[in-house]
Motif scaffolding. Structure first.
Motif, PDB file in Angstrom:
ATOM      1  N   SER A  39       0.808  -1.229   0.000  1.00 17.53           N
ATOM      2  CA  SER A  39       0.000   0.000   0.000  1.00 17.53           C
ATOM      3  C   SER A  39       0.837   1.272   0.000  1.00 17.53           C
ATOM      4  N   VAL A  40       2.149   1.149   0.169  1.00 19.93           N
ATOM      5  CA  VAL A  40       3.019   2.328   0.145  1.00 19.93           C
ATOM      6  C   VAL A  40       2.986   2.953  -1.251  1.00 19.93           C
ATOM      7  N   ASN A  41       2.867   4.248  -1.318  1.00 19.91           N
ATOM      8  CA  ASN A  41       2.772   4.966  -2.585  1.00 19.91           C
ATOM      9  C   ASN A  41       3.937   4.619  -3.513  1.00 19.91           C
ATOM     10  N   GLY A  42       3.603   4.177  -4.734  1.00 17.09           N
ATOM     11  CA  GLY A  42       4.612   3.887  -5.747  1.00 17.09           C
ATOM     12  C   GLY A  42       5.139   2.470  -5.747  1.00 17.09           C
ATOM     13  N   ILE A  43       4.790   1.670  -4.743  1.00 15.86           N
ATOM     14  CA  ILE A  43       5.308   0.300  -4.662  1.00 15.86           C
ATOM     15  C   ILE A  43       4.551  -0.615  -5.614  1.00 15.86           C
ATOM     16  N   ARG A  44       5.311  -1.389  -6.394  1.00 20.35           N
ATOM     17  CA  ARG A  44       4.711  -2.340  -7.339  1.00 20.35           C
ATOM     18  C   ARG A  44       4.850  -3.788  -6.882  1.00 20.35           C
ATOM     19  N   LEU A  45       5.847  -4.052  -6.032  1.00 23.99           N
ATOM     20  CA  LEU A  45       6.087  -5.410  -5.551  1.00 23.99           C
ATOM     21  C   LEU A  45       6.364  -5.366  -4.058  1.00 23.99           C
ATOM     22  N   ALA A  46       5.688  -6.215  -3.315  1.00 24.74           N
ATOM     23  CA  ALA A  46       5.901  -6.307  -1.865  1.00 24.74           C
ATOM     24  C   ALA A  46       6.204  -7.748  -1.494  1.00 24.74           C
ATOM     25  N   ALA A  47       7.126  -7.913  -0.554  1.00 21.82           N
ATOM     26  CA  ALA A  47       7.509  -9.246  -0.085  1.00 21.82           C
ATOM     27  C   ALA A  47       7.423  -9.293   1.434  1.00 21.82           C
ATOM     28  N   PHE A  48       6.813 -10.361   1.928  1.00 18.54           N
ATOM     29  CA  PHE A  48       6.784 -10.639   3.364  1.00 18.54           C
ATOM     30  C   PHE A  48       7.571 -11.926   3.542  1.00 18.54           C
ATOM     31  N   ILE A  49       8.723 -11.841   4.179  1.00 19.90           N
ATOM     32  CA  ILE A  49       9.646 -12.975   4.284  1.00 19.90           C
ATOM     33  C   ILE A  49       9.777 -13.339   5.756  1.00 19.90           C
ATOM     34  N   LEU A  72       4.428 -12.899  -1.747  1.00 21.02           N
ATOM     35  CA  LEU A  72       4.621 -11.754  -2.629  1.00 21.02           C
ATOM     36  C   LEU A  72       3.276 -11.207  -3.097  1.00 21.02           C
ATOM     37  N   ARG A  73       3.191  -9.886  -3.208  1.00 22.18           N
ATOM     38  CA  ARG A  73       2.025  -9.219  -3.774  1.00 22.18           C
ATOM     39  C   ARG A  73       2.522  -8.180  -4.767  1.00 22.18           C
ATOM     40  N   SER A  74       1.763  -7.964  -5.823  1.00 27.96           N
ATOM     41  CA  SER A  74       2.168  -6.996  -6.836  1.00 27.96           C
ATOM     42  C   SER A  74       0.959  -6.261  -7.374  1.00 27.96           C
ATOM     43  N   THR A  75       1.226  -5.206  -8.102  1.00 25.12           N
ATOM     44  CA  THR A  75       0.153  -4.454  -8.743  1.00 25.12           C
ATOM     45  C   THR A  75       0.256  -4.591 -10.254  1.00 25.12           C
ATOM     46  N   GLY A  76      -0.862  -4.293 -10.935  1.00 27.31           N
ATOM     47  CA  GLY A  76      -0.876  -4.319 -12.395  1.00 27.31           C
ATOM     48  C   GLY A  76      -0.541  -5.684 -12.952  1.00 27.31           C
ATOM     49  N   ASP A  77       0.315  -5.699 -13.971  1.00 27.09           N
ATOM     50  CA  ASP A  77       0.639  -6.966 -14.634  1.00 27.09           C
ATOM     51  C   ASP A  77       1.990  -7.522 -14.195  1.00 27.09           C
ATOM     52  N   PHE A  78       2.516  -7.029 -13.065  1.00 25.03           N
ATOM     53  CA  PHE A  78       3.812  -7.556 -12.625  1.00 25.03           C
ATOM     54  C   PHE A  78       3.640  -8.991 -12.112  1.00 25.03           C
ATOM     55  N   PRO A  79       4.463  -9.949 -12.604  1.00 26.72           N
ATOM     56  CA  PRO A  79       4.262 -11.372 -12.319  1.00 26.72           C
ATOM     57  C   PRO A  79       4.919 -11.855 -11.022  1.00 26.72           C
ATOM     58  N   ALA A  80       4.269 -11.609  -9.896  1.00 25.20           N
ATOM     59  CA  ALA A  80       4.795 -12.117  -8.623  1.00 25.20           C
ATOM     60  C   ALA A  80       4.930 -13.630  -8.650  1.00 25.20           C
ATOM     61  N   ASN A  81       3.990 -14.302  -9.331  1.00 28.07           N
ATOM     62  CA  ASN A  81       4.020 -15.768  -9.379  1.00 28.07           C
ATOM     63  C   ASN A  81       5.240 -16.285 -10.144  1.00 28.07           C
ATOM     64  N   GLU A  82       5.713 -15.512 -11.122  1.00 24.51           N
ATOM     65  CA  GLU A  82       6.891 -15.942 -11.884  1.00 24.51           C
ATOM     66  C   GLU A  82       8.129 -15.994 -10.989  1.00 24.51           C
ATOM     67  N   ILE A  83       8.288 -14.995 -10.132  1.00 14.42           N
ATOM     68  CA  ILE A  83       9.425 -14.983  -9.213  1.00 14.42           C
ATOM     69  C   ILE A  83       9.359 -16.179  -8.272  1.00 14.42           C
ATOM     70  N   CYS A  84       8.166 -16.441  -7.728  1.00 14.91           N
ATOM     71  CA  CYS A  84       8.023 -17.568  -6.796  1.00 14.91           C
ATOM     72  C   CYS A  84       8.267 -18.900  -7.483  1.00 14.91           C
ATOM     73  N   ASN A  85       7.787 -19.029  -8.698  1.00 17.32           N
ATOM     74  CA  ASN A  85       7.948 -20.284  -9.433  1.00 17.32           C
ATOM     75  C   ASN A  85       9.390 -20.509  -9.864  1.00 17.32           C
ATOM     76  N   LYS A  86      10.028 -19.446 -10.295  1.00 15.78           N
ATOM     77  CA  LYS A  86      11.370 -19.545 -10.864  1.00 15.78           C
ATOM     78  C   LYS A  86      12.459 -19.666  -9.808  1.00 15.78           C
ATOM     79  N   TYR A  87      12.253 -19.002  -8.654  1.00 17.79           N
ATOM     80  CA  TYR A  87      13.341 -18.900  -7.689  1.00 17.79           C
ATOM     81  C   TYR A  87      13.036 -19.469  -6.298  1.00 17.79           C
ATOM     82  N   PHE A  88      11.752 -19.675  -5.984  1.00 18.48           N
ATOM     83  CA  PHE A  88      11.423 -20.059  -4.617  1.00 18.48           C
ATOM     84  C   PHE A  88      10.457 -21.244  -4.533  1.00 18.48           C
TER      85      PHE A  88
END
Length: 336
Positions: free
Chosen positions: A262-272, A283-299
């Motif tokens: 929810s921070v102004n301007g943030i497109r990707l958020a991670a809770f680790i 991970l949470r993201s806005t618009g068309d940014f692929p949070a799932n791709e990062i999780c699938n590819k790296y985690f």
């Protein structure tokens, strides 16, 4: 495979049925499970809901919650019920690894398996599938299954409506995510007409925090939030010591990642978060940014485009460093 006609024929007479859902069930998992339970009970079936693990206290008010069996607390009883079932409904997950030890119990069961889900890349363990990745929640698909597939909308009562509304509300971010289409709003209105008290449901889910959870949230936002403006990314990290200090229980970490987003301007958020066995990421993201791709590819994870999760075998510090090292690859997308 099981055809729709064959499934309808089975459901025309009383069956021994088990409903299960994913590890650490959320509002959609429990809402869809208990909503389907309330429907099948009306049809005269013998039904049990079995969850792989415990789930948040703020969902314990749901109708028929007292009938839920937690696998980790009653393994022998749960396995007996699965072995005796003729049908197993698998809701809000599509790979058996998502239900931990219970997965192999389900896999080896003689029962027909029915999947109702909205996640990508389903595993082929099911005999009948009601699946749509464009649905905002499994609860939306359960509604569609009851009303449009089985043509049983006349049986929609307050218990079913309350549970399904809870599932749709929680997985759509209170009807604010892009997946909350006009069709979803119409379903919500239908559920309200059937008895769902939308104001009360929202209050019970979102205005029902313990003092410990609020103090933990304050710690996360004051001391643990890191903003990486060069990547429009925000990170919150939590140690095992902090979980212990704030006496965190299942459900207390739910939704905290959204504060970072929810921070102004943030497109990707991670809770680790540092758990007993592994480090887990949400991970949470806005618009068309692929949070799932990062999780699938790296985690070793996955999920939806804007809401995904994964795990790491590294320690917390190394996991955070690894996550940050990935960001340059996505810099162009993050700065759009």
């Amino acid at each position: 495979m099981l055809s729709l006609l064959e499934l309808q024929s089975l459901l025309a007479t009383p069956q021994q049925i088990v409903i299960t859902t994913h590890h650490k069930p959320d509002g959609d998992a429990m809402g869809s499970s208990l909503g389907l339970y309330a429907y099948l009970i009306q049809k005269g079936h013998h039904v049990k809901v079995i969850t792989p693990t415990d789930y948040p206290y703020f969902l314990h008010w749901l109708p028929n919650n007292s009938d839920v069996i937690i696998y980790t607390e009653a393994k022998e009883h749960a396995e007996k019920l699965v072995s005796e079932a003729s049908l197993v409904f698998c809701l809000d997950f599509n790979t058996l690894s998502r239900i931990n030890e219970l997965g192999e119990v389900i896999r080896s069961a003689s029962a027909y398996k029915v999947m109702i889900d909205h996640h990508l890349d389903p595993e082929d363990f099911d005999d009948y599938r009601h699946w749509n990745i464009n649905a905002c929640a499994a609860a939306q698909l359960v509604y569609d299954f009851i009303v449009n597939v089985l043509q049983d909308g006349a049986l929609m009562n307050k218990d079913i409506a309350t549970c399904l509304y809870t599932g749709i509300m929680t997985d759509s971010g209170s009807f604010r995510f892009p997946s909350a289409t006009s069709a979803v709003y119409r379903i919500g209105a239908d559920l309200i007409d059937a008895g769902a008290e939308h104001w009360r449901i929202h209050q019970l889910v979102y205005d029902n925090a313990t003092e410990n959870r609020l103090r933990f949230l304050g710690n996360c936002l004051t001391n643990k939030l890191e903003i990486l403006r060069e990547y429009n990314t925000a990170i919150i990290t939590v140690t095992a010591e902090e979980l212990k200090r704030f006496e965190i229980v299942t459900g207390d970490t739910e939704g905290i990642v959204n504060y970072a987003l929810s921070v102004n301007g943030i497109r990707l958020a991670a809770f680790i978060i540092e758990r007993t066995d592994k480090v887990k990421l949400s991970l949470r993201s806005t618009g068309d940014f692929p949070a799932n791709e990062i999780c699938n590819k790296y985690f070793n994870g996955g999920g939806h485009r804007n809401a995904a999760g994964g795990v790491s075998d590294m320690n917390l510090e190394d996991t955070v460093a690894h996550f940050k090292a990935i960001l340059p690859e996505y810099k162009t997308q993050l700065l759009q």
